[in-house]
Design a protein around this motif. Structure first.
Motif, PDB file in Angstrom:
ATOM      1  N   GLY A 112     122.950  86.868  99.565  1.00 17.34           N
ATOM      2  CA  GLY A 112     121.904  87.434 100.410  1.00 17.34           C
ATOM      3  C   GLY A 112     121.256  86.401 101.321  1.00 17.34           C
ATOM      4  O   GLY A 112     121.484  85.193 101.197  1.00 17.34           O
ATOM      5  N   GLY A 113     120.436  86.882 102.234  1.00 15.97           N
ATOM      6  CA  GLY A 113     119.858  86.050 103.280  1.00 15.97           C
ATOM      7  C   GLY A 113     119.125  84.827 102.777  1.00 15.97           C
ATOM      8  O   GLY A 113     119.185  83.747 103.384  1.00 15.97           O
ATOM      9  N   VAL A 141     126.355  79.553  91.355  1.00 14.84           N
ATOM     10  CA  VAL A 141     127.036  79.350  92.641  1.00 14.84           C
ATOM     11  C   VAL A 141     126.574  80.370  93.680  1.00 14.84           C
ATOM     12  O   VAL A 141     126.034  81.426  93.348  1.00 14.84           O
ATOM     13  CB  VAL A 141     128.579  79.476  92.488  1.00 14.84           C
ATOM     14  CG1 VAL A 141     129.123  78.361  91.613  1.00 14.84           C
ATOM     15  CG2 VAL A 141     128.969  80.836  91.910  1.00 14.84           C
ATOM     16  N   PHE A 142     126.809  80.018  94.927  1.00 13.33           N
ATOM     17  CA  PHE A 142     126.573  80.968  96.001  1.00 13.33           C
ATOM     18  C   PHE A 142     127.815  81.848  96.174  1.00 13.33           C
ATOM     19  O   PHE A 142     128.932  81.420  95.872  1.00 13.33           O
ATOM     20  CB  PHE A 142     126.290  80.225  97.308  1.00 13.33           C
ATOM     21  CG  PHE A 142     124.945  79.526  97.323  1.00 13.33           C
ATOM     22  CD1 PHE A 142     123.814  80.139  96.815  1.00 13.33           C
ATOM     23  CD2 PHE A 142     124.816  78.252  97.857  1.00 13.33           C
ATOM     24  CE1 PHE A 142     122.576  79.510  96.839  1.00 13.33           C
ATOM     25  CE2 PHE A 142     123.585  77.617  97.889  1.00 13.33           C
ATOM     26  CZ  PHE A 142     122.460  78.240  97.382  1.00 13.33           C
ATOM     27  N   SER A 143     127.599  83.032  96.674  1.00 12.33           N
ATOM     28  CA  SER A 143     128.699  83.945  96.976  1.00 12.33           C
ATOM     29  C   SER A 143     129.705  83.287  97.919  1.00 12.33           C
ATOM     30  O   SER A 143     129.346  82.494  98.783  1.00 12.33           O
ATOM     31  CB  SER A 143     128.138  85.196  97.639  1.00 12.33           C
ATOM     32  OG  SER A 143     129.169  85.940  98.224  1.00 12.33           O
ATOM     33  N   GLU A 144     130.981  83.645  97.748  1.00 10.32           N
ATOM     34  CA  GLU A 144     132.013  83.133  98.660  1.00 10.32           C
ATOM     35  C   GLU A 144     132.353  84.140  99.749  1.00 10.32           C
ATOM     36  O   GLU A 144     133.181  83.870 100.600  1.00 10.32           O
ATOM     37  CB  GLU A 144     133.296  82.833  97.858  1.00 10.32           C
ATOM     38  CG  GLU A 144     133.154  81.632  96.951  1.00 10.32           C
ATOM     39  CD  GLU A 144     134.436  81.352  96.182  1.00 10.32           C
ATOM     40  OE1 GLU A 144     135.429  82.081  96.391  1.00 10.32           O
ATOM     41  OE2 GLU A 144     134.431  80.421  95.368  1.00 10.32           O
ATOM     42  N   LEU A 145     131.733  85.299  99.685  1.00  5.48           N
ATOM     43  CA  LEU A 145     132.056  86.335 100.667  1.00  5.48           C
ATOM     44  C   LEU A 145     130.996  86.375 101.755  1.00  5.48           C
ATOM     45  O   LEU A 145     129.830  86.089 101.516  1.00  5.48           O
ATOM     46  CB  LEU A 145     132.118  87.704  99.983  1.00  5.48           C
ATOM     47  CG  LEU A 145     133.179  87.869  98.901  1.00  5.48           C
ATOM     48  CD1 LEU A 145     133.013  89.208  98.210  1.00  5.48           C
ATOM     49  CD2 LEU A 145     134.568  87.750  99.497  1.00  5.48           C
ATOM     50  N   LYS A 146     131.449  86.724 102.959  1.00  2.00           N
ATOM     51  CA  LYS A 146     130.461  86.958 104.007  1.00  2.00           C
ATOM     52  C   LYS A 146     129.562  88.100 103.559  1.00  2.00           C
ATOM     53  O   LYS A 146     130.032  89.078 102.984  1.00  2.00           O
ATOM     54  CB  LYS A 146     131.152  87.308 105.320  1.00  2.00           C
ATOM     55  CG  LYS A 146     131.522  86.075 106.126  1.00  2.00           C
ATOM     56  CD  LYS A 146     132.009  86.447 107.504  1.00  2.00           C
ATOM     57  CE  LYS A 146     133.395  87.073 107.446  1.00  2.00           C
ATOM     58  NZ  LYS A 146     133.945  87.384 108.769  1.00  2.00           N
ATOM     59  N   GLU A 147     128.263  87.966 103.849  1.00  2.00           N
ATOM     60  CA  GLU A 147     127.317  88.929 103.317  1.00  2.00           C
ATOM     61  C   GLU A 147     127.699  90.367 103.673  1.00  2.00           C
ATOM     62  O   GLU A 147     127.678  91.252 102.821  1.00  2.00           O
ATOM     63  CB  GLU A 147     125.914  88.612 103.821  1.00  2.00           C
ATOM     64  CG  GLU A 147     124.849  89.301 103.018  1.00  2.00           C
ATOM     65  CD  GLU A 147     123.455  88.993 103.526  1.00  2.00           C
ATOM     66  OE1 GLU A 147     123.273  87.946 104.165  1.00  2.00           O
ATOM     67  OE2 GLU A 147     122.555  89.816 103.282  1.00  2.00           O
TER      68      GLU A 147
END
Lengths: 325, 325
Positions: free
Chosen positions: B270-271, B302-308
């Motif tokens: 998320g943002g 971890v942060f997401s690996e997908l574009k939001e």
């Protein structure tokens, strides 16, 4: 003509506690046909303990083995790890480190063995034979010397990636709050809602108030949750406040748990629930008050239907039926 | 000789947000082959909205339907209920009450439809195509205007008995704390760790301090989490404190979640995660500090690996492959 009678299969359920270990021989209908207990802490090593357990059970197994088949052993234990069959660093047991329980049991008994933590075992017992029969989503909270939990979702125990899921007693409900005597964490549910926590609450309230209370006549060493309960029933205002406060904290914690897994029911279990409505009423009130509307007035908050000693034995024995040959 | 090519199956993934609705046409390998968006709030009724969605997608479906098969539609939506296929009382949508989305979609598109809440859809996207590939136990936390969550245990989404599980943004992390603008509950994670909560933290810190800050030059209406982040990167002490405090609260909450389901990873999405290490470092520090030792230094944060924009579309489309014909 004789037919093979599969109903003559038996499982051994074992509940290892800090002081005593309870065992039961359970049939396929969930009836405990024999049971007993041996001390846990009288045995200096795990090998001696298993030896003692074997010596106790051997006569039953010989006698009953004549017309029944023992399928295996299920064990519930503090810090029990289902995936590895080990007890790992259990603070309430005097065997330290990582103990390969299922391996040792199988070596001694010649039977397959499965293990999980004691609260998970109790949850399985409740699902198969108690208040959670037929439910696929529920949370079991054990309120005893400590606070344990077993969580079932989609009809399965939540074990987590490493087998240690469900330590709800150690979640923080009062940031910066009461220091836990063993973990060093502050404000955990266990520091407030265990039997130990209830005594601490009583001591705090007595210190911070000048109100008369029959609790003041009980020495610090003799004060326990049972006596506080008796004083509350007799109308003592501080003792009643102890249970109201305990229920408030518990209710707030349950609201958080509900918004995690949205269970059909929460089942309370363990010595502390003997307080009955004194605990249940404030718990329900504060649980409902802290829920989003979509969760309100939906979740059954109930006490266990199983005798305390039986739930863990039944749950542990139930592990046996899942053992793959 | 022609062989039947099953790889030519397509799914439509739809992510309904408060302002815009994103759609994508996704193949079996998880590639978004077409995508776009339409406004959510420009349509007075759900029927008009679905009509507009159909008008947008129809040309693609006709063209691509020539050599591919559209298998169905998956929808992620706030307050989406998987079991019932409904959106129920979503505070951020202007269609009120209970909306039978899957039924209406199937009627208009002539395709089977499955729906879940937006955070669950993002979690499925992450499990199939992102940072949680191959994991059976993880928690996805979306930090946007609000705080959402999707929880996977034993390889399955935790939906709860009623389909509403996973509202971790509304769990209480500061009892008696900040009042939520919509729910009326106090001290929820969302009131601190959403973009909205970050702005509130900045305003509180500015009010309670006399320290210089470039944030003081921004009007209350213009202050947003992006500007606070830019000031923090430029070294502004109050802006930095905003992210440190946000990370502290988030880390404490994550520790509680870990002791519930013992996930292999927590994936942030998320943002708000654009703040990077400014958020991640205090989050990790306070998460670890609040865990029992058996959970420490184990859980991947971890942060997401997908574009939001893609995660929710991919996750929603993945629901389609599970639809039983």
């Amino acid at each position: 003509m004789q037919t093979m009678d599969l109903s003559h299969e038996l499982a051994i359920g074992i509940d290892i506690g800090g002081t005593n270990t309870k065992w039961g021989i359970v049939n396929h209908r969930g009836e405990i046909v024999e049971k007993g207990e041996i001390p846990t802490d009288g045995h200096p090593t795990i090998d001696r303990f298993i030896e003692a357990l074997h010596a106790t059970l051997q006569p039953y197994m010989q006698r009953m083995g004549a017309d029944s088949v023992f399928r295996g052993i299920g064990v519930g234990a503090p810090n029990g790890n289902y995936y590895k069959g080990t007890i790992e660093y259990a603070p309430n047991l005097h065997w330290k480190g990582i103990i390969p329980v299922t391996q040792l049991m199988t070596e001694r008994f010649g039977l397959p063995c499965s293990l999980t933590n004691d609260a998970n075992a109790a949850a399985v017992g409740e699902m198969m034979y108690g208040a959670a029969r037929g439910m696929k989503d529920f949370i079991m909270i054990t309120l005893g010397t400590g606070v344990g939990s077993g969580i079932v979702a989609n009809g399965q125990l939540i074990l987590g990636h490493d087998g240690f899921a469900g330590e709800l007693g150690h979640t923080c409900i009062r940031p910066g709050g009461r220091l836990h005597w063993a973990t060093g964490l502050r404000g955990s549910l266990e520091t407030y809602c265990s039997a130990t926590g209830i005594v601490l609450t009583a001591k705090e309230l007595l210190e911070n108030s000048k109100e008369d209370s029959t609790l003041r006549g009980i020495s610090g060493e003799e004060l326990n949750s049972k006596k506080i309960y008796e004083c509350a029933v007799a109308g003592d205002p501080i003792a009643r406040e102890v249970y109201r406060y305990t229920g408030q904290i518990l209710g707030e914690a349950l609201a958080n748990f509900i918004m995690f897994s949205s269970p059909e029911a929460i089942i309370l279990f363990g010595g502390v629930i003997k307080a009955g409505d004194l605990l249940m009423e404030p718990t329900r009130e504060h649980m409902e008050a802290n829920l989003l509307p979509i969760f309100q007035n939906k979740v059954k908050l109930v006490f266990s239907e199983l005798k305390e000693a039986d739930a863990a034995i039944l749950g542990a024995s139930a592990l046996v039926w899942e053992i793959k040959d």
